[in-house]
Write a protein that holds these residues in place. Sequence first.
Motif: not given
Length: 359
Positions: A258-267, A278-286
Amino acid sequence: MGQFSMFRKYRDYVPLWNEQVSTAKSKRRWTPGGIAIGLSIILNVIFIWRWWVGVTPTALDNYQHLNEYSLLAPDVAILPASSENAIVTSLYTDAFATAVATLGHTISKVNSSASKIMIYLPEKTSPRAVCIASASGFTPHPVARIAPPHPGVHRHFLDQYSKLQLWDLERLGIKSLVYLDADTLVYRNFDELFSLPYRFAAVPDVFLDDRGFSSGFNAGMLFLRPSREVLKDMVSKIGTADYPAEDAEQSFLNHYFGKEALRLPFTYNGNMAIKKRTKAMWADLKESIHVVHYTLVKPFLQGDYAEVPIDKLEKNIKSKMGKHGGIFVDELNEWAQAWRETEEKYGDTFAECGALASS
């Protein structure tokens, strides 16, 4: 008049009614039943206030299309193919065999430089299922089951501690790997991840309740550098560490890294909960997503994680279209298309695998 002035006014107020009656009412007011009613009223007021005002939204809950830039810098160099890199998935029950095969097909389509490995539990899976799952290019690799060290694990996660065996793949010469749950599809190449200088990375989790977008990560997609030393250390601590048992290895890994894991983007782990939240975020992600994670709807399962026969998969997918108000129709159609391509390409192999069931 201000709020506190009002309270002061009522505090100084002198009642006009008979003091004896007032005292009697006061005594009745402080009975156990009265206290319970009072507490109930207070709790209901708090609940209504929270429902009305709501929790302060995060930037992602309040998502807006602001950033026009690509995720990777234009001068990032993708390393050439290497046998030291692997994309790994898992097979713990026969019910996920067609999902693994479909995942393997989508990995091949994006031309990843990495090898493909499937860890599986020999005592939990049939030769037929292993054959189907590995048809699209995964090399099957048997591993020993790691049993849950605590009671209370969700019934769907009883084999999930076996995921820790990923760290044992160091013995195969794997230096870095990306793990994907069987209920994912790959949409775009992610070979850039193999160049990460970190030991461990994952994508933050998403929930439909008040937790929302979390700092904790989802274990359905992981980047890691295998190490048998780390595996030995983790196994020695899964039974003594203090963490919620229900979520099995995901809960433990969040405490361990937990303290050291690199957080990757949702993509890199497009959890369907994002679309529900949040549909708007999903639309951008897709528009540029690498991996879609079928967390809320699993097109290849029926009932309570039961296997779907190959000739019934199309019908099963259609039966899922109305789930969650039908918001995942596009994603279900995309999985269906990936499955059709998989069956068309590997159908003869699937038929040969079926023969193993009667041998």
